[in-house]
Enzyme design. Structure first.
Site: not given
Ligand code: NI
Length: 177
Positions: A87-88, A129
């Site tokens: 996840c960024l 997500h």
């Molecule tokens: Ni994410």
């Protein structure tokens, strides 16, 4: 314009996001900025709350085509699949997460039209997500308590604004959203 990606620990990531009522210039600029930000970070998905805007909008591009999901819903899901995710908002952290293998999702696009996608594999994973982000749910919420304890130190570092990325990570394309 690139936007700053919020990291784990920053409050807007935990907030519920509100429906988009009108697709105006503000939204179009946001989407343009989000694509620029996502591509710069080698992500395959990015949700508006990750850039500090708590509205129900996310983008994905797993390499086939860029897609914009506004006010998305998952209509149907089936199967189970466990795979690694990033996840960024958690630079450098990758964890195995169980998700539905296939989903059917409906959303509004940037032109205001409704569309439906049937997806599996990485696209289905990215949709789930990113949709979680709109409800303040993060991928580490979907791993076991035991595993979360094991990576407590990493989570503390991330919450302090550190990145877990190594030189090697930065050279690789990663599927993260
Ligand atoms: Ni994410």
């Amino acid at each position: 314009m690139q936007r700053r990606i919020l990291h784990y620990g920053e409050e807007p990531l935990r907030e519920d996001s509100r429906e988009v009522s009108e697709i105006n210039d503000e939204i179009r600029i946001l989407v343009k900025d989000m694509f620029e930000t996502m591509y710069k970070s080698n992500g395959v998905g990015l949700a508006a709350p990750q850039v500090g805007v708590n509205i129900r909008l996310f983008i994905i591009d797993t390499g086939n085509q860029p897609l914009v999901f506004i006010n998305p819903r998952i209509l149907k899901s089936s199967g189970k699949e466990c795979a690694e995710e990033g996840c960024l908002s958690f630079p450098g952290l990758r964890e195995k997460v169980e998700r539905a293998q296939r989903v059917t999702a409906r959303a509004t696009d940037l032109e205001g039209g409704e569309f439906e996608v049937q997806a599996e594999g990485l696209v289905a994973r990215a949709i789930q997500h990113e949709l979680d982000h709109l409800d303040g749910v993060l991928f580490v919420d979907r791993i076991s308590k035991a595993r979360r304890l094991q990576i407590r130190r990493e989570l503390e570092l991330l919450a302090a604004g550190e990145s877990l990325e190594t030189e090697e990570d930065l050279d690789q394309e990663e599927d993260q959203g």
